[in-house]
Design a protein around this motif. Structure first.
Motif, mmCIF file in Angstrom:
data_model
loop_
_atom_site.group_PDB
_atom_site.id
_atom_site.type_symbol
_atom_site.label_atom_id
_atom_site.label_comp_id
_atom_site.label_asym_id
_atom_site.label_seq_id
_atom_site.Cartn_x
_atom_site.Cartn_y
_atom_site.Cartn_z
ATOM 1 N N VAL A 271 0.841 -1.199 0.000
ATOM 2 C CA VAL A 271 0.000 0.000 0.000
ATOM 3 C C VAL A 271 0.878 1.251 0.000
ATOM 4 O O VAL A 271 0.578 2.240 -0.666
ATOM 5 C CB VAL A 271 -0.957 -0.003 1.209
ATOM 6 C CG1 VAL A 271 -1.833 1.245 1.195
ATOM 7 C CG2 VAL A 271 -1.833 -1.247 1.209
ATOM 8 N N ASN A 272 1.979 1.199 0.737
ATOM 9 C CA ASN A 272 2.914 2.318 0.735
ATOM 10 C C ASN A 272 3.504 2.525 -0.661
ATOM 11 O O ASN A 272 3.652 3.667 -1.119
ATOM 12 C CB ASN A 272 4.026 2.057 1.742
ATOM 13 C CG ASN A 272 4.904 3.267 1.989
ATOM 14 O OD1 ASN A 272 4.428 4.298 2.467
ATOM 15 N ND2 ASN A 272 6.178 3.157 1.671
ATOM 16 N N ALA A 273 3.797 1.422 -1.350
ATOM 17 C CA ALA A 273 4.420 1.516 -2.673
ATOM 18 C C ALA A 273 3.511 2.164 -3.702
ATOM 19 O O ALA A 273 3.999 2.831 -4.638
ATOM 20 C CB ALA A 273 4.843 0.123 -3.149
ATOM 21 N N ILE A 274 2.197 1.989 -3.571
ATOM 22 C CA ILE A 274 1.286 2.618 -4.544
ATOM 23 C C ILE A 274 0.852 4.016 -4.088
ATOM 24 O O ILE A 274 0.016 4.645 -4.730
ATOM 25 C CB ILE A 274 0.049 1.750 -4.808
ATOM 26 C CG1 ILE A 274 -0.861 1.656 -3.575
ATOM 27 C CG2 ILE A 274 0.451 0.373 -5.304
ATOM 28 C CD1 ILE A 274 -2.219 1.040 -3.868
ATOM 29 N N GLY A 275 1.405 4.488 -2.981
ATOM 30 C CA GLY A 275 1.122 5.847 -2.530
ATOM 31 C C GLY A 275 -0.245 6.021 -1.917
ATOM 32 O O GLY A 275 -0.825 7.103 -2.008
ATOM 33 N N ALA A 276 -0.766 4.970 -1.267
ATOM 34 C CA ALA A 276 -2.105 5.048 -0.676
ATOM 35 C C ALA A 276 -2.104 4.847 0.832
ATOM 36 O O ALA A 276 -3.166 4.729 1.440
ATOM 37 C CB ALA A 276 -3.028 4.014 -1.323
ATOM 38 N N LEU A 277 -0.911 4.793 1.461
ATOM 39 C CA LEU A 277 -0.833 4.545 2.900
ATOM 40 C C LEU A 277 -1.115 5.848 3.662
ATOM 41 O O LEU A 277 -0.365 6.815 3.541
ATOM 42 C CB LEU A 277 0.558 4.028 3.271
ATOM 43 C CG LEU A 277 0.760 3.624 4.733
ATOM 44 C CD1 LEU A 277 -0.101 2.408 5.080
ATOM 45 C CD2 LEU A 277 2.240 3.331 5.012
ATOM 46 N N PRO A 278 -2.205 5.895 4.447
ATOM 47 C CA PRO A 278 -2.538 7.135 5.169
ATOM 48 C C PRO A 278 -1.382 7.566 6.061
ATOM 49 O O PRO A 278 -0.892 6.791 6.892
ATOM 50 C CB PRO A 278 -3.758 6.739 5.997
ATOM 51 C CG PRO A 278 -4.358 5.584 5.271
ATOM 52 C CD PRO A 278 -3.198 4.836 4.689
ATOM 53 N N THR A 279 -0.947 8.804 5.872
ATOM 54 C CA THR A 279 0.211 9.324 6.603
ATOM 55 C C THR A 279 -0.053 10.763 7.020
ATOM 56 O O THR A 279 -0.569 11.566 6.231
ATOM 57 C CB THR A 279 1.470 9.258 5.714
ATOM 58 O OG1 THR A 279 1.691 7.895 5.316
ATOM 59 C CG2 THR A 279 2.692 9.773 6.456
ATOM 60 N N ARG A 280 0.250 11.066 8.251
ATOM 61 C CA ARG A 280 0.122 12.422 8.807
ATOM 62 C C ARG A 280 -1.257 13.013 8.517
ATOM 63 O O ARG A 280 -1.418 14.000 7.825
ATOM 64 C CB ARG A 280 1.223 13.328 8.280
ATOM 65 C CG ARG A 280 1.398 14.607 9.109
ATOM 66 C CD ARG A 280 2.515 15.491 8.575
ATOM 67 N NE ARG A 280 2.662 16.674 9.414
ATOM 68 C CZ ARG A 280 3.440 16.753 10.504
ATOM 69 N NH1 ARG A 280 4.145 15.689 10.857
ATOM 70 N NH2 ARG A 280 3.492 17.847 11.215
ATOM 71 N N ASN A 281 -2.266 12.344 9.051
ATOM 72 C CA ASN A 281 -3.659 12.743 8.845
ATOM 73 C C ASN A 281 -3.998 12.871 7.363
ATOM 74 O O ASN A 281 -4.513 13.887 6.912
ATOM 75 C CB ASN A 281 -3.997 14.048 9.574
ATOM 76 C CG ASN A 281 -5.495 14.326 9.560
ATOM 77 O OD1 ASN A 281 -6.315 13.406 9.493
ATOM 78 N ND2 ASN A 281 -5.864 15.601 9.593
ATOM 79 N N PHE A 282 -3.721 11.835 6.613
ATOM 80 C CA PHE A 282 -4.088 11.757 5.199
ATOM 81 C C PHE A 282 -3.545 12.938 4.389
ATOM 82 O O PHE A 282 -4.163 13.365 3.428
ATOM 83 C CB PHE A 282 -5.605 11.662 5.048
ATOM 84 C CG PHE A 282 -6.163 10.295 5.346
ATOM 85 C CD1 PHE A 282 -6.535 9.433 4.327
ATOM 86 C CD2 PHE A 282 -6.330 9.858 6.655
ATOM 87 C CE1 PHE A 282 -7.042 8.169 4.599
ATOM 88 C CE2 PHE A 282 -6.840 8.600 6.944
ATOM 89 C CZ PHE A 282 -7.199 7.755 5.908
ATOM 90 N N SER A 283 -2.358 13.424 4.760
ATOM 91 C CA SER A 283 -1.745 14.496 3.963
ATOM 92 C C SER A 283 -0.701 13.957 3.004
ATOM 93 O O SER A 283 -0.203 14.698 2.152
ATOM 94 C CB SER A 283 -1.106 15.546 4.884
ATOM 95 O OG SER A 283 -0.026 14.987 5.625
#
Length: 587
Positions: A271-283
């Motif tokens: 999920v991180n590799a496709i750029g969809a991993l929620p990070t820093r309040n979905f920013s």
């Protein structure tokens, strides 16, 4: 009339039909009575989510207060519950949601669904509300049903509640319970269900723990000792189908091996590799410390410390995606540490250590809080400056305030949307008031369609598109409507059968398998087309309840900041055409 301290109603399994599953237990918490009745005509081919949603539509006024006496909590095993079919023991819990204001079904593994089906129980309907805020326990056995005072369980977390009831009623008993959050009627409260080892799985989403708490029901104990078990129209045919199904599950590399090793956390890196991993309040859609949260790290850490992987959450589950995560001293922290909770409590809060995430997850579990909702809520609070991003101790302190019922805790316990409104935060990831799970809809647009259009609100279990990236480009709006429609129909089918979502590959590859199982179980003559129509009807029922509750097409949208704020690293926005959203569930 105030609820009585103890009322007993007994029903012999001799009232069951030839193929079983026709008993409905109706508990009136206002009167303190328990009645056992046959399922209403027209419910014969309904189970799980199909049945909970149908009863909610038929019996709950759509404008009712979700936490008032007119709402009803419905608990139902799936149509294949109690059978020899692998991964078929999930239990559905439904009501009008205090979080979304619409219809809601959440389901869980554990043993309760399997045991209810073995007792021939099609559904439990909890209605009314006791006077005086008292709490009660419902016990169900082959001999009957008993509603009694909760007997000192008040104020306990789900861990102590489950352990005490198993010690009192036997370790084989199935327990359905709420924690402090449910007692305090917090909209983020969930329902715990004990698994074969006495650990807890959760019907997490939509605030159904608050509904259970509003009914004054602390717990349900299901004891299926000496039950006759389910009967089959064609036992040999059903067992042959079950063996074939189990073999296909085991032969699938992902289902037969990967889940045992890594659990659902095995997708963190993907999920991180496709750029969809929620990070820093979905920013952002990628987290620099994602590998530290990955399934591989979880597995290696767990094994090195003497924890466990490859545990089944239901009787006869061959997938075994559960784990027991322990700290450096070998002390159990949480079971199970899974992808969604890692994403929301971890990367979304900029916490990159599995031990810290496990502590937060454990607090959510014990208080009876939806960890997805809480991860989103904590990140909103972090954006507001209540505690800094990455501050795991501060996050744990906020969760403890929820468990203690402080003013701030009660705000946070209402979920991400209320917290954002109180604290003045615009970027609140939600749909229909329910927090977005662990896939940012700007980089996985099929899930954006799901969040926006599902009657359940933002709920990945209602039709997750992550596994369909080979069919539709997740970054483009084209084809997302058709993909989400297919996935939502399939999810409704699985929830109706009581099947785990991870067991779907064989069932979807051969769409004759489910009707064949049902026909061998009940003596029906269903076709794959019948199953398709049954599944679509679930979604029609749920849409109709929401329509009567005041939902319009305007509710089938994501917050506009998802359309305005580009998400790194792909710099994409959610741009699926509104006309497509309007027609996803037009059957």
């Amino acid at each position: 009339m105030p609820a009585k301290a103890c009322v007993t109603c007994r029903a012999s399994l001799k009232t069951r039909g030839v193929m079983g599953l026709d008993i409905v237990i109706r508990v009136d918490m206002s009167a303190g009575t328990v009645a056992v009745e046959k399922a209403a005509s027209g419910y014969e081919r309904l189970g799980g989510r199909a049945l909970t949603s149908r009863i909610v539509l038929d019996e709950v006024k759509p404008t009712a207060d979700p936490l008032g006496p007119r709402n009803k909590l419905v608990i139902a095993p799936g149509l294949l519950g109690g059978t020899a079919a692998s991964s078929s023991g999930r239990v559905s819990i439904g009501a009008k949601s205090p979080l979304t204001g619409g219809i809601k079904e959440a389901n869980a593994g554990g043993t309760a669904g399997h045991k209810l089906a073995r007792l021939g129980i099609k559904a439990i309907v909890i209605e009314g509300q006791p006077a005086g805020g008292r709490l009660y326990l419902l016990k169900i056995t082959k001999r009957g049903c008993e509603l009694t005072d909760a007997g000192g369980l008040e104020g306990l977390g789900t861990f102590d509640t489950v352990q005490r009831l198993r010690a009192e009623h036997g370790n084989d008993a199935g327990v359905v319970a709420i924690g402090q959050a449910g007692e305090m009627r917090m909209a983020a409260a969930c329902v715990a269900v004990s698994d074969p080892e006495g650990r807890r799985k959760f019907a997490a989403r939509g605030g159904l723990g608050a509904v259970m708490g509003s009914k004054g029901l602390k717990a349900i104990v299901v004891d299926d000792r000496d039950a006759e078990g389910v009967k089959y129209a064609d036992r040999d045919a059903f067992l042959a189908l079950s063996r074939d199904f189990a073999k296909q599950l085991m032969d699938n590399p992902k289902l037969g091996k990967n889940y045992k090793l890594y659990g659902t956390a095995g997708i963190v890196n993907a999920v991180n590799a496709i750029g969809a991993l929620p990070t820093r309040n979905f920013s952002c859609g990628e987290f620099e410390h994602a590998t530290k949260l990955s399934g591989e790290t979880l597995h290696d850490t767990t094994v090195a410390r003497g924890g466990r992987t490859g545990i089944g959450c239901m009787v006869g589950c061959p997938i075994m995606c559960s784990n027991v995560y322990v700290d450096a001293s070998g002390r159990e922290l949480v079971s199970t540490l899974q992808y969604e909770n890692i994403a929301l409590l971890g990367s979304n809060c900029c916490i990159g250590n599995l031990d810290d995430v496990a502590v937060l997850n454990s607090l959510c579990n014990d208080y009876g809080l939806d960890a997805i909702e809480m991860g989103a809520t904590l990140a909103v609070a972090m954006e507001a400056g209540i505690v800094p991003f990455g501050d795991s101790e501060g996050a744990a302190r906020l969760l403890r305030e929820i468990g203690e019922g402080t003013i701030l805790g009660r705000v946070l316990g209402q979920g991400a949307l209320v917290t954002g409104r109180v604290l003045g935060v615009r970027r609140v990831p939600h749909a229909k008031g329910q927090a977005v799970p662990g896939y940012d809809p700007r980089s996985l647009k099929g899930n954006g369609v799901l969040y926006a259009t599902s009657p359940m609100g933002a709920d990945h279990t209602a039709g997750n598109a992550f596994g369909s990236r080979d069919k539709v480009n997740q970054l483009r709006p084209d084809g997302q409507k058709e993909l989400s429609r297919r996935l939502q129909v399939d999810a409704a089918m699985l929830d109706t059968m009581g099947m785990c979502i991870f067991a779907r590959p064989p069932l979807l590859a051969d769409r004759e398998m489910v009707p064949a199982m049902l026909n061998a179980r009940y003596g029906w003559r269903l076709t794959a087309e019948d199953i398709e129509e049954m599944s679509k009807e679930v979604l029609r029922v749920e849409k109709e309840f929401n329509r009567r509750a005041g939902f319009t097409r305007a509710h089938d949208r994501l917050p506009e900041w998802f359309e305005d704020e580009p998400l790194p690293p792909h710099e994409t926005v959610f741009d699926v055409d509104h006309a497509d959203l309007d027609s996803v569930l037009d059957f």
